[in-house]
Design an enzyme around this catalytic site. Structure first.
Site, PDB file in Angstrom:
ATOM      1  N   CYS A 379      -0.160   3.252  10.937  1.00 52.22           N
ATOM      2  CA  CYS A 379      -1.116   4.124  11.611  1.00 52.22           C
ATOM      3  C   CYS A 379      -1.247   3.720  13.086  1.00 52.22           C
ATOM      4  O   CYS A 379      -0.366   4.007  13.889  1.00 52.22           O
ATOM      5  CB  CYS A 379      -2.444   4.109  10.860  1.00 52.22           C
ATOM      6  SG  CYS A 379      -3.396   5.614  11.113  1.00 52.22           S
ATOM      7  N   HIS A 513      -1.039   5.425   5.412  1.00 52.26           N
ATOM      8  CA  HIS A 513      -1.425   4.095   4.906  1.00 52.26           C
ATOM      9  C   HIS A 513      -0.768   3.815   3.551  1.00 52.26           C
ATOM     10  O   HIS A 513      -1.401   4.005   2.510  1.00 52.26           O
ATOM     11  CB  HIS A 513      -2.949   4.024   4.773  1.00 52.26           C
ATOM     12  CG  HIS A 513      -3.647   3.976   6.093  1.00 52.26           C
ATOM     13  ND1 HIS A 513      -3.880   2.805   6.769  1.00 52.26           N
ATOM     14  CD2 HIS A 513      -4.128   4.964   6.873  1.00 52.26           C
ATOM     15  CE1 HIS A 513      -4.488   3.062   7.916  1.00 52.26           C
ATOM     16  NE2 HIS A 513      -4.650   4.370   7.995  1.00 52.26           N
ATOM     17  N   GLU A 515      -0.270   1.108   2.126  1.00 53.74           N
ATOM     18  CA  GLU A 515      -0.896  -0.001   1.394  1.00 53.74           C
ATOM     19  C   GLU A 515      -1.879   0.507   0.339  1.00 53.74           C
ATOM     20  O   GLU A 515      -2.158  -0.179  -0.644  1.00 53.74           O
ATOM     21  CB  GLU A 515      -1.596  -0.971   2.365  1.00 53.74           C
ATOM     22  CG  GLU A 515      -2.891  -0.470   3.029  1.00 53.74           C
ATOM     23  CD  GLU A 515      -2.679   0.348   4.293  1.00 53.74           C
ATOM     24  OE1 GLU A 515      -1.564   0.905   4.460  1.00 53.74           O
ATOM     25  OE2 GLU A 515      -3.616   0.462   5.103  1.00 53.74           O
TER      26      GLU A 515
HETATM   27  N1  GLN Z   1      -7.362   5.062  15.891  1.00 50.72           N
HETATM   28  C1  GLN Z   1      -6.201   5.777  15.467  1.00 50.72           C
HETATM   29  C2  GLN Z   1      -6.513   7.230  15.151  1.00 50.72           C
HETATM   30  O1  GLN Z   1      -7.626   7.589  14.902  1.00 50.72           O
HETATM   31  C3  GLN Z   1      -5.546   5.119  14.279  1.00 50.72           C
HETATM   32  C4  GLN Z   1      -6.384   5.126  13.043  1.00 50.72           C
HETATM   33  C5  GLN Z   1      -5.884   4.200  12.005  1.00 50.72           C
HETATM   34  O2  GLN Z   1      -5.119   3.272  12.283  1.00 50.72           O
HETATM   35  N2  GLN Z   1      -6.305   4.364  10.778  1.00 50.72           N
HETATM   36  O3  GLN Z   1      -5.620   8.047  15.121  1.00 50.72           O
END
Ligand code: GLN
Length: 541
Positions: A379, A513, A515
């Site tokens: 992410c 994600h 994970e």
């Molecule tokens: N801050 C980033 C976004 O909102 C990444 C979010 C995250 O890593 N879950 O896109």
């Protein structure tokens, strides 16, 4: 017939009630029952999505896009049953629903009260969305005696009457502290906590007693006598070397037998072969690798709960121990990355929010790319990998993310519109913060001949999201010239989901994600592959 097990906690918080619930779920499953786990959280937030990871640990996201308590991650990992929005409720959500109903006039002029209106809403939730499960395990957050928890205890007390005691069991998790000066484990706090529960009308049926050493038979007898619980139902929950041993240890303590006895049901002994195998592999690794996790919330490991689990699963799949060093990204804004990262076999930049530490993450990405150390960006970790490539390889000096303010070259920016299953979803800059990210499972098409295609061995994958910003497709060709490819995209081609460098041993960034979906019995392929690459890297040093 669905039966309900309500799990409360006493004496102190952090006894591992979530893990205990998950382990009991796994045990019942191993005896052939269909289970589902739920969490009732007494705090007033509508969901944990707006809470700081330092307050609450990780926010666990379900396929259906709910931002939930991290205990739901334990539930999924231990039982393999996908959690849903309807498996986690908070006081905030209950009250929002009750107040919305009141405004609509649904209560026909009644005065709205905690009993019956709030407790009815809680009971409705507990009984909703069932799917022929044999058991629903419902964990009540917090500790018995908390003010916020009272309506929940009242609701589960009422359910005991309404459903009948043959369909309801109350399990209470407590602590037996060891006092070194007297050389004894003490039962008094447990007695008080059971009494506290009794004061709201709930008699515990089974006690699960956390202790750091064997509980003498005499103390079990004493607890049984003072707490009005059969002695066989006073079950030791001793500290164990790995969390995968918990179901086995509870079984040895007789927990699942006591549950069956309480409900008067016969069931074959559980098949715990799979758990024994995992314990053996986790406790007897053939080697080890070291992974640096460069993040922002490294002071609280609960903030990266699923990530730590997924890395451990990748280790189990490769028969190695994964030593994780949790490094605060801001260090790299003051000190050279080399001294911290020189000896690691893999670098992972996890999800994160906000500008603080972002330049440190970019520095960690540079190190991994230039030194050819396996890199896994999740992410925010993918977004920072794209920023790094844009600046250092594509010559876009001012490349940045609009998350940190306006930038002339927004290689990462706010998406205000996207499609999901053919439907357009929209967001605006000034939307509420709660529940407005791109959340939950989305499909992604994986390019032929890419490294991720080999890893997934599938063209269409589905992974869970939780982010507001997206990598900007307009920079695709400039980044491609610099050697970075987008090897996974949303089905409409509008959103880059995966990036990789084909000429790096292992450098993959994902916008989702992974994970959240890794399980001990079914490690996520990206984590298995990343740890394998780290093992290979360790042979080079
Ligand atoms: N801050 C980033 C976004 O909102 C990444 C979010 C995250 O890593 N879950 O896109």
């Amino acid at each position: 017939m669905t039966r309900f097990i309500f799990i409360t906690g006493g004496v102190v918080s952090s006894l591992g009630k979530g893990l205990a619930s998950a382990a009991l779920g796994a045990l019942l499953q191993a005896r052939g029952f269909k289970v589902r786990l739920r969490k009732l959280d007494p705090y007033i937030n509508v969901d944990p999505g707006t809470m700081s990871p330092y307050q609450h640990g990780e926010v666990y996201v379900t396929d259906d896009g709910a931002e939930t308590d991290l205990d739901l991650g334990h539930y999924e990992r231990f039982t393999g049953v996908s959690s849903r929005q309807s498996d986690n409720i908070t006081t905030g959500r209950i009250y929002s629903e009750v107040i919305a109903k009141e405004r609509r006039g649904d209560y026909l002029g009644a005065t709205i009260q905690v009993i019956p209106h709030v407790t009815d809403a809680i009971k409705e939730f507990v009984l909703s969305n069932l799917d022929d499960e044999d058991f629903i395990l419902c964990e009540i957050g917090g500790t018995v005696g908390d003010i916020e928890g009272l309506p929940f205890l009242e609701a589960i007390r009422q359910l005991g009457n309404e459903l009948g005691r043959e369909r309801v069991m109350y399990l209470h998790l407590t602590l037996l502290p060891f006092i070194p000066t007297s050389g004894e484990v003490k039962t008094k706090p447990t007695q008080h906590s059971v009494k506290e529960l009794l004061s709201v009308g709930i008699q515990a049926d089974v006690l699960l007693c956390r202790a750091d050493r064997e509980i003498p038979e005499s103390e079990r007898r004493k607890i049984s006598l003072f707490c009005n619980v059969r002695q066989e139902a006073v079950i030791p929950a001793l500290d164990v070397d790995t969390i995968y041993r918990v179901p086995i240890s509870y079984h040895e303590g007789g927990l699942d037998d006591q549950v069956c006895r309480h409900f008067g049901i016969e069931a074959p002994a559980p098949n715990l072969g799979g758990w024994r195998d995992i314990v053996e592999r986790a406790s007897q690794p053939e080697g080890e690798v070291s992974i640096a996790v460069v993040g922002k919330y490294t002071g609280l490991i609960d903030a990266y709960k699923s990530l730590a689990e997924a890395l451990a699963h990748g280790g189990i799949a490769n028969n190695v121990r994964v030593n994780m060093s949790w490094i605060d990204a801001e260090i790299f804004e003051r000190e050279d990355a080399v001294q911290h990262l020189e000896r690691v076999n893999g670098i992972l930049v996890p999800g994160g929010f906000g500008e603080r530490g972002s330049e440190g993450k970019v520095a960690a990405v540079s190190f991994a790319r230039q030194r050819r150390v396996p890199y896994f960006g999740i992410c925010f970790g993918m977004q920072m990998a794209v920023v790094e490539a844009a600046r250092n390889l594509a010559g876009i000096d001012d490349a940045g993310s609009t998350e940190f303010g306006p930038t002339p070259d927004p290689v990462v920016g706010l998406m205000t519109e996207w499609t999901r299953d053919g439907q357009v979803e929209q967001r605006a800059e000034d939307d509420d913060k709660g529940g407005t990210m791109r959340l939950g499972a989305y499909e992604c098409l994986v390019s032929a001949n890419s490294q991720v295609r080999q890893i997934y061995d599938s063209e269409v994958i589905s992974e869970r999201h939780r982010h507001r910003y997206e990598v900007n497709m307009n920079y695709e060709s400039q980044l491609a010239k610099a050697g970075m490819i987008f090897s996974g995209k949303s089905p409409d081609g509008a959103l880059p989901e995966i990036m990789e460098y084909p000429d790096h041993p292992w450098f993959i960034g994902v916008q989702f994600h992974p994970e959240l979906k890794s399980k001990p019995f079914n490690p996520h392929p990206l984590f298995t592959s990343f740890i394998r690459a780290a093992v290979e890297q360790s042979r080079l040093v």
